[in-house]
Design a protein around this motif. Sequence first.
Motif, mmCIF file in Angstrom:
data_model
loop_
_atom_site.group_PDB
_atom_site.id
_atom_site.type_symbol
_atom_site.label_atom_id
_atom_site.label_comp_id
_atom_site.label_asym_id
_atom_site.label_seq_id
_atom_site.Cartn_x
_atom_site.Cartn_y
_atom_site.Cartn_z
ATOM 1 N N ARG A 43 -9.507 20.205 34.921
ATOM 2 C CA ARG A 43 -9.348 19.374 34.013
ATOM 3 C C ARG A 43 -11.013 20.073 33.457
ATOM 4 N N HIS A 44 -11.532 20.998 32.203
ATOM 5 C CA HIS A 44 -12.714 20.057 31.315
ATOM 6 C C HIS A 44 -12.769 20.633 30.640
ATOM 7 N N ALA A 45 -14.239 20.107 30.169
ATOM 8 C CA ALA A 45 -14.633 20.252 28.397
ATOM 9 C C ALA A 45 -14.244 21.319 28.032
ATOM 10 N N CYS A 46 -12.993 22.295 27.955
ATOM 11 C CA CYS A 46 -13.026 23.842 27.980
ATOM 12 C C CYS A 46 -13.965 24.223 25.950
ATOM 13 N N LYS A 47 -15.056 24.858 26.307
ATOM 14 C CA LYS A 47 -15.972 25.230 25.182
ATOM 15 C C LYS A 47 -15.551 26.487 24.278
ATOM 16 N N GLU A 48 -15.052 27.220 25.679
ATOM 17 C CA GLU A 48 -14.555 28.690 24.764
ATOM 18 C C GLU A 48 -13.077 28.938 25.127
ATOM 19 N N PHE A 49 -12.489 28.711 24.179
ATOM 20 C CA PHE A 49 -10.711 29.363 23.645
ATOM 21 C C PHE A 49 -10.593 30.581 23.598
ATOM 22 N N ASP A 50 -9.651 31.059 24.685
ATOM 23 C CA ASP A 50 -8.912 32.778 23.994
ATOM 24 C C ASP A 50 -7.758 32.706 23.159
ATOM 25 N N GLU A 51 -8.877 32.869 22.000
ATOM 26 C CA GLU A 51 -8.359 32.717 20.672
ATOM 27 C C GLU A 51 -7.163 33.548 20.412
ATOM 28 N N GLY A 52 -6.245 34.620 21.436
ATOM 29 C CA GLY A 52 -5.127 35.494 21.590
ATOM 30 C C GLY A 52 -3.312 35.117 22.370
ATOM 31 N N GLY B 211 -1.245 22.876 32.954
ATOM 32 C CA GLY B 211 -2.472 24.420 32.977
ATOM 33 C C GLY B 211 -3.387 25.366 31.657
ATOM 34 N N ILE B 212 -2.452 23.751 31.050
ATOM 35 C CA ILE B 212 -3.686 24.365 29.556
ATOM 36 C C ILE B 212 -4.810 23.563 29.621
ATOM 37 N N ASP B 213 -5.635 24.042 28.977
ATOM 38 C CA ASP B 213 -7.022 23.622 28.336
ATOM 39 C C ASP B 213 -7.293 22.320 27.715
ATOM 40 N N THR B 214 -7.841 21.172 27.590
ATOM 41 C CA THR B 214 -8.429 20.533 26.624
ATOM 42 C C THR B 214 -10.066 20.345 26.123
ATOM 43 N N CYS B 215 -10.279 19.921 25.056
ATOM 44 C CA CYS B 215 -11.748 19.820 24.985
ATOM 45 C C CYS B 215 -11.751 18.524 24.268
ATOM 46 N N MET B 216 -12.036 17.466 24.401
ATOM 47 C CA MET B 216 -12.562 15.801 24.014
ATOM 48 C C MET B 216 -13.689 16.465 23.072
ATOM 49 N N ILE B 217 -13.447 15.814 21.722
ATOM 50 C CA ILE B 217 -14.623 16.219 20.120
ATOM 51 C C ILE B 217 -15.176 14.849 19.921
ATOM 52 N N GLU B 218 -15.934 14.940 20.028
ATOM 53 C CA GLU B 218 -16.578 12.819 18.914
ATOM 54 C C GLU B 218 -17.829 13.376 18.383
ATOM 55 N N ARG C 194 -8.338 28.747 28.760
ATOM 56 C CA ARG C 194 -10.337 29.091 28.945
ATOM 57 C C ARG C 194 -10.515 30.680 28.970
ATOM 58 N N ILE C 195 -11.428 30.865 28.629
ATOM 59 C CA ILE C 195 -12.201 32.386 29.073
ATOM 60 C C ILE C 195 -13.236 32.284 30.373
ATOM 61 N N LYS C 196 -14.335 31.405 30.059
ATOM 62 C CA LYS C 196 -14.641 31.354 31.406
ATOM 63 C C LYS C 196 -14.185 31.137 32.496
ATOM 64 N N PRO C 197 -14.086 30.713 33.747
ATOM 65 C CA PRO C 197 -14.083 30.290 34.833
ATOM 66 C C PRO C 197 -14.530 28.795 34.468
ATOM 67 N N GLN C 198 -14.349 27.738 35.456
ATOM 68 C CA GLN C 198 -14.603 26.568 35.380
ATOM 69 C C GLN C 198 -16.024 26.553 35.790
ATOM 70 N N SER C 199 -16.984 25.828 35.509
ATOM 71 C CA SER C 199 -18.185 25.527 36.088
ATOM 72 C C SER C 199 -18.282 24.593 36.958
ATOM 73 N N LYS C 200 -19.283 24.697 37.430
ATOM 74 C CA LYS C 200 -18.819 22.737 39.011
ATOM 75 C C LYS C 200 -18.820 22.197 38.679
ATOM 76 N N ARG C 201 -17.874 21.275 39.050
ATOM 77 C CA ARG C 201 -18.001 19.781 38.466
ATOM 78 C C ARG C 201 -19.081 18.825 39.488
ATOM 79 N N TYR C 202 -20.122 17.873 38.612
ATOM 80 C CA TYR C 202 -21.300 17.572 39.873
ATOM 81 C C TYR C 202 -21.018 16.095 39.210
#
Length: 215
Positions: A19-28, A160-167, A196-204
């Motif tokens: 899970r991460h804040a997915c900023k780019e979703f696959d529109e297709g 296996g579904i990505d999400t993004c909480m938007i405040e 997601r389209i892009k791989p998940q970035s490293k989590r800090y």
Amino acid sequence: MDTQNTVCKNKFLEGVAMRHACKEFDEGKKIPTEQFEEILEVGYAAPSSFGMEPTRLVVVRDTKAREEIRALCWDQRQITSASELVVFKTLKTDLLAHTNYVQNAFARKQKTPEQIEAYKKRYGSYLQARGYDDYTIGYWAALQSYIIATSMMDYASYLGIDTCMIEGFEKQELESYFGLDKEREQITLLLAFGYRIKPQSKRYRIDFSEFVQYK
């Protein structure tokens, strides 16, 4: 403990790690209807303080509406690219102890009239002790919507579904767009679902030992 880089046999924890804040979703790529309905059911079953259930969800699928909402959400592209977009709104003044809404909420629990009055008194004392009144009840209500959103996000990641909480949104303008009575209702957050389209970035993260302490 590093849940992101450790191979885990527990599917739920694997979902948590992805899970991460997915900023780019696959529109297709669209979420299967059955799976999204399950996500909504998880939200429906999520807890709320005193069982007040103040949160309501609006699933926005209309393309034009998505574009108009995006303009009120700092032009965040997740609004239009996500497979599903859910707007969270909560009740406000209806949650005050003297209202019919609260009366009916306790009545649903099949309590006797005496028990209902006792619960209402306890509930009213709780709100008073926390300083929740006509002006601040919305803050408490907003906390309840985050409980639901978190449950939905966790289950989505399990699937296996990505999400993004938007405040980030123009609160007053967005509430006007949805035609809300701002004394009674508010919008608390938006939640986008997709892939997601892009791989998940490293989590800090801080060290697990700093996060959890034992006494």
